[in-house]
Design a protein around this motif. Structure first.
Motif, mmCIF file in Angstrom:
data_model
loop_
_atom_site.group_PDB
_atom_site.id
_atom_site.type_symbol
_atom_site.label_atom_id
_atom_site.label_comp_id
_atom_site.label_asym_id
_atom_site.label_seq_id
_atom_site.Cartn_x
_atom_site.Cartn_y
_atom_site.Cartn_z
ATOM 1 N N TRP A 35 0.818 -1.209 0.000
ATOM 2 C CA TRP A 35 0.000 0.000 0.000
ATOM 3 C C TRP A 35 0.856 1.265 0.000
ATOM 4 O O TRP A 35 0.582 2.215 -0.734
ATOM 5 N N ARG A 36 1.874 1.327 0.851
ATOM 6 C CA ARG A 36 2.684 2.544 0.957
ATOM 7 C C ARG A 36 3.399 2.835 -0.362
ATOM 8 O O ARG A 36 3.460 3.983 -0.798
ATOM 9 N N VAL A 37 3.926 1.795 -0.995
ATOM 10 C CA VAL A 37 4.579 1.968 -2.302
ATOM 11 C C VAL A 37 3.579 2.529 -3.310
ATOM 12 O O VAL A 37 3.902 3.417 -4.098
ATOM 13 N N ALA A 38 2.359 2.024 -3.265
ATOM 14 C CA ALA A 38 1.321 2.490 -4.198
ATOM 15 C C ALA A 38 1.020 3.972 -3.977
ATOM 16 O O ALA A 38 0.966 4.753 -4.941
ATOM 17 N N LEU A 39 0.838 4.373 -2.732
ATOM 18 C CA LEU A 39 0.550 5.786 -2.451
ATOM 19 C C LEU A 39 1.732 6.681 -2.809
ATOM 20 O O LEU A 39 1.542 7.785 -3.348
ATOM 21 N N GLU A 40 2.940 6.225 -2.548
ATOM 22 C CA GLU A 40 4.123 7.012 -2.919
ATOM 23 C C GLU A 40 4.234 7.150 -4.436
ATOM 24 O O GLU A 40 4.627 8.209 -4.943
#
Length: 181
Positions: A167-172
């Motif tokens: 998820w964090r990679v996606a938002l970044e």
């Protein structure tokens, strides 16, 4: 006040149950979030839909509006489709738009809306010959597919690990595509 609008779309896969935290993280990153779901994902979250609408400040959608009805969402600056299932990836690549979220992401290609997708599939799914074709078709159309070494890596059937979903990679990645003003 948020000045960027993110359409967060999700299919029915185990990481879906983290969507409230993802909305909060996106809002902390300066996004106004509109949540769209496949019909099955909406069924999975049925008891949370009112709370998710309150969290985003926008109605949660899983179906097309009727002809003549106004659009209830602001215009998207970016779309994050995660988790996106085997079915959704293939339908999107083939242009099969009977589901609201797939129809919107199909149009996003033509409208030039930055779109990031993170599949959630298992190793049995990816053996089907259509899956890799669909990934390459969508990448070729300009979709940022977070799949493989720098995104989602398929798990064995029945071995879901929602905590490992990127998820964090996606938002970044979405933030890099549409920086804060």
């Amino acid at each position: 006040m948020s000045t960027r609008t993110l359409y967060l779309f999700a299919s029915a896969a185990p990481p879906l149950f983290d969507v409230a935290h993802v909305i909060e993280d996106a809002q902390a990153d300066g996004w106004d979030v509109c949540l769209g779901l496949t019909p099955t994902a909406a069924r999975w979250l049925a008891e949370s839909l009112d709370g998710l609408a309150a969290l985003t400040g926008n109605p949660v959608r899983w179906d097309y509006q009727l002809p003549g009805e106004p659009d209830v969402w602001p215009k998207a600056d970016a779309i994050l489709f995660a988790p996106t299932t085997f079915n959704s990836v293939n339908a999107w690549a083939l242009g099969l738009t009977d589901r609201f979220v797939v129809g919107i992401v199909a149009q996003a290609i033509g409208k030039g809306i930055p779109t990031v997708a993170v599949p959630c599939v298992n190793t049995a799914h990816v053996q089907h010959p259509q899956f890799e074709l669909s990934i390459e078709t969508l990448r070729g159309a300009g979709v940022t597919m977070l799949y493989g070494d720098n995104g989602f890596v398929p798990n064995e059937p029945g071995q879901d690990d929602p905590a490992a979903y990127p998820w964090r990679v996606a938002l970044e990645t979405v933030d890099r595509l549409v920086p804060r003003p």
